[in-house]
Design an enzyme around this catalytic site. Sequence first.
Site, mmCIF file in Angstrom:
data_model
loop_
_atom_site.group_PDB
_atom_site.id
_atom_site.type_symbol
_atom_site.label_atom_id
_atom_site.label_comp_id
_atom_site.label_asym_id
_atom_site.label_seq_id
_atom_site.Cartn_x
_atom_site.Cartn_y
_atom_site.Cartn_z
ATOM 1 N N SER A 36 -29.371 -31.185 -16.802
ATOM 2 C CA SER A 36 -28.090 -31.870 -16.560
ATOM 3 C C SER A 36 -28.144 -33.207 -16.582
ATOM 4 O O SER A 36 -27.286 -34.001 -16.753
ATOM 5 C CB SER A 36 -27.921 -31.657 -15.044
ATOM 6 O OG SER A 36 -27.513 -30.080 -14.950
ATOM 7 N N ASP A 74 -17.368 -31.102 -15.072
ATOM 8 C CA ASP A 74 -18.411 -31.277 -13.983
ATOM 9 C C ASP A 74 -17.857 -30.734 -12.563
ATOM 10 O O ASP A 74 -16.579 -30.294 -12.732
ATOM 11 C CB ASP A 74 -19.131 -32.709 -13.832
ATOM 12 C CG ASP A 74 -20.622 -32.456 -13.649
ATOM 13 O OD1 ASP A 74 -21.064 -31.898 -12.687
ATOM 14 O OD2 ASP A 74 -21.531 -32.761 -14.358
ATOM 15 N N HIS A 92 -23.006 -32.980 -7.945
ATOM 16 C CA HIS A 92 -23.548 -32.799 -9.246
ATOM 17 C C HIS A 92 -22.964 -33.990 -10.157
ATOM 18 O O HIS A 92 -23.382 -34.754 -10.594
ATOM 19 C CB HIS A 92 -23.309 -31.460 -9.634
ATOM 20 C CG HIS A 92 -24.096 -31.208 -10.966
ATOM 21 N ND1 HIS A 92 -23.649 -31.689 -12.227
ATOM 22 C CD2 HIS A 92 -25.435 -30.920 -11.190
ATOM 23 C CE1 HIS A 92 -24.568 -31.361 -13.226
ATOM 24 N NE2 HIS A 92 -25.409 -30.853 -12.774
#
Length: 544
Positions: free
Chosen positions: A301, A108, A145
């Site tokens: 996600s 990620d 994220h």
Amino acid sequence: MTTEWLKKATALAAAFALAAAALPASAHPVSADSAQDTDREADEEIVPEDDEGCFFDTVSDGAAPGEASGEYSDTYYAFQKEYLDKIGVSAFWERNLGGRGVTMAVIDSGFTPAHDDIDYTNVLPATDCTSGTAVDGGMTDTNKHGTGVLGELIAIRDNGIGIAGLLDDVTIAPIKVAAKKNNTADIEAAVYAAVDRYNASVITMSLGNAAFNTEGLKAAIEYAVSKNVIIVSAAGNDGTEELVYPAAFDNVIGVGYVDSSLAIAEKSQRNESVDVVAPGVDICMTYPSSMTHCTIAGGTSFAAPMVAAMAAAARQMNPDITPAKFLELLAETAADLGDEGYDTTYGYGLVDFEAFAKKISFSDVLDPEVWYYDSVYWAYNNGVTGGYGEDTFQPFAKLTRAQTVAFLYKMAGSPEVGDTELSFSDVKDSDWFANAVKWAAANGVANGYRDGTFKPGAECTRAMIVTFIANYAKNVTGIYQKPAEESSFADVKSGDWFKSAVDWAVSRGITKGYGSGTIGPNVPCSRAMMVTFLRSMSRIGAEE
């Protein structure tokens, strides 16, 4: 505009016993449904240089810890409860399915290094692959994220702050990528690092793009799968039929997402890469700029880590489970949505943690510290026994002679017995254990009684068990060796019919007897004892 779920969450917030009746309007989480035309919903592509797009507004940290719900003290658990309940996540927590002993690589945008709701003892030193090469790197998060995904997976549950993570015990291997369009070098390097640097058995990637369909990334995925790694990836957020990679590669579990009504989300991809769906609207995330705050996010996600958590639980209970078997379990336990059976919108359906937990664990064998725990799951995963009813093992149930030879017959691979005739008056061809008895008699594993009976329903004693196992080692596997020394137990005499079997079993570490200096030859053998003996014998075979 406010979703029905948000109205319920706001109502729950009112019960927090705060001075104010509810959270301030300016601090309410923004609904994913109300942000479809903005750039706030999680993009299918991680672009670390871009600090916008993946998250919604930060929820105020004014809620009183310990009053978010009647179950857990995490400040924002009330916001998580509805979607977590819909997939039965609490079944994992009740059964200690926290990923114990499993390393999961999270590929990620990186992680913040000091979030108050993360136990960093479960996070390994990071690797940075943003240059296309795996190098040692500190934990930084380019666009928030990765911190959100990390918190969703392992935020500390019931600690009075933040949110409740899905897993308690999994080890996280953080690997940072840039994931730029038309350049998969960093993702390729990350996949190889997950396998070769960390020996990870699960990889989760909340990223993807149609342009990621390259031979290099395909080869990296195939390499990981050849090492029996389970790979989970987000299926994409275009709401189209376009294939997004790596989710669309063979042997990658692709995850779509549903809204609060369990309908497919408008932006969830619809194609053959979708294997299952999970909640992906209004998902609570850890937030790197405020170490106790929560933020709300949406997209595949944040559905993908839920499936990765299931992979970690499956690997905890069966370290050798294959990606294909994991997908089979997902398909068997998912709640069918949309068209009957598999479809390209919902895949096999909505993930169901509770049904999945019952497939991989027994409700009466939950404590990893009990002496028979590992042996029970070894036997179950190797097809030696299947348990009782829906999800119990009954470890202390007494074994009959029929059940005992059935255990050994299954351990031998349930070989064909052909037209072998039964020679026992109390065993019929229609009996469920008939083949096992035929096989045991033909191979000198278990004999009958002088009156021509086998007595299949009689309790099997510890003396019988070690004798059957010794006969199995001698006549089936060939691992039997006469012990150099005799054992010494107060309740075993030199002339006893089971003496040589006891000597062998003790010499090979299959049993040590009791602390009182006895072996208990006439004690009925339980299922827990049996699988423990068999697991010990299997180790002898592996060593020789």
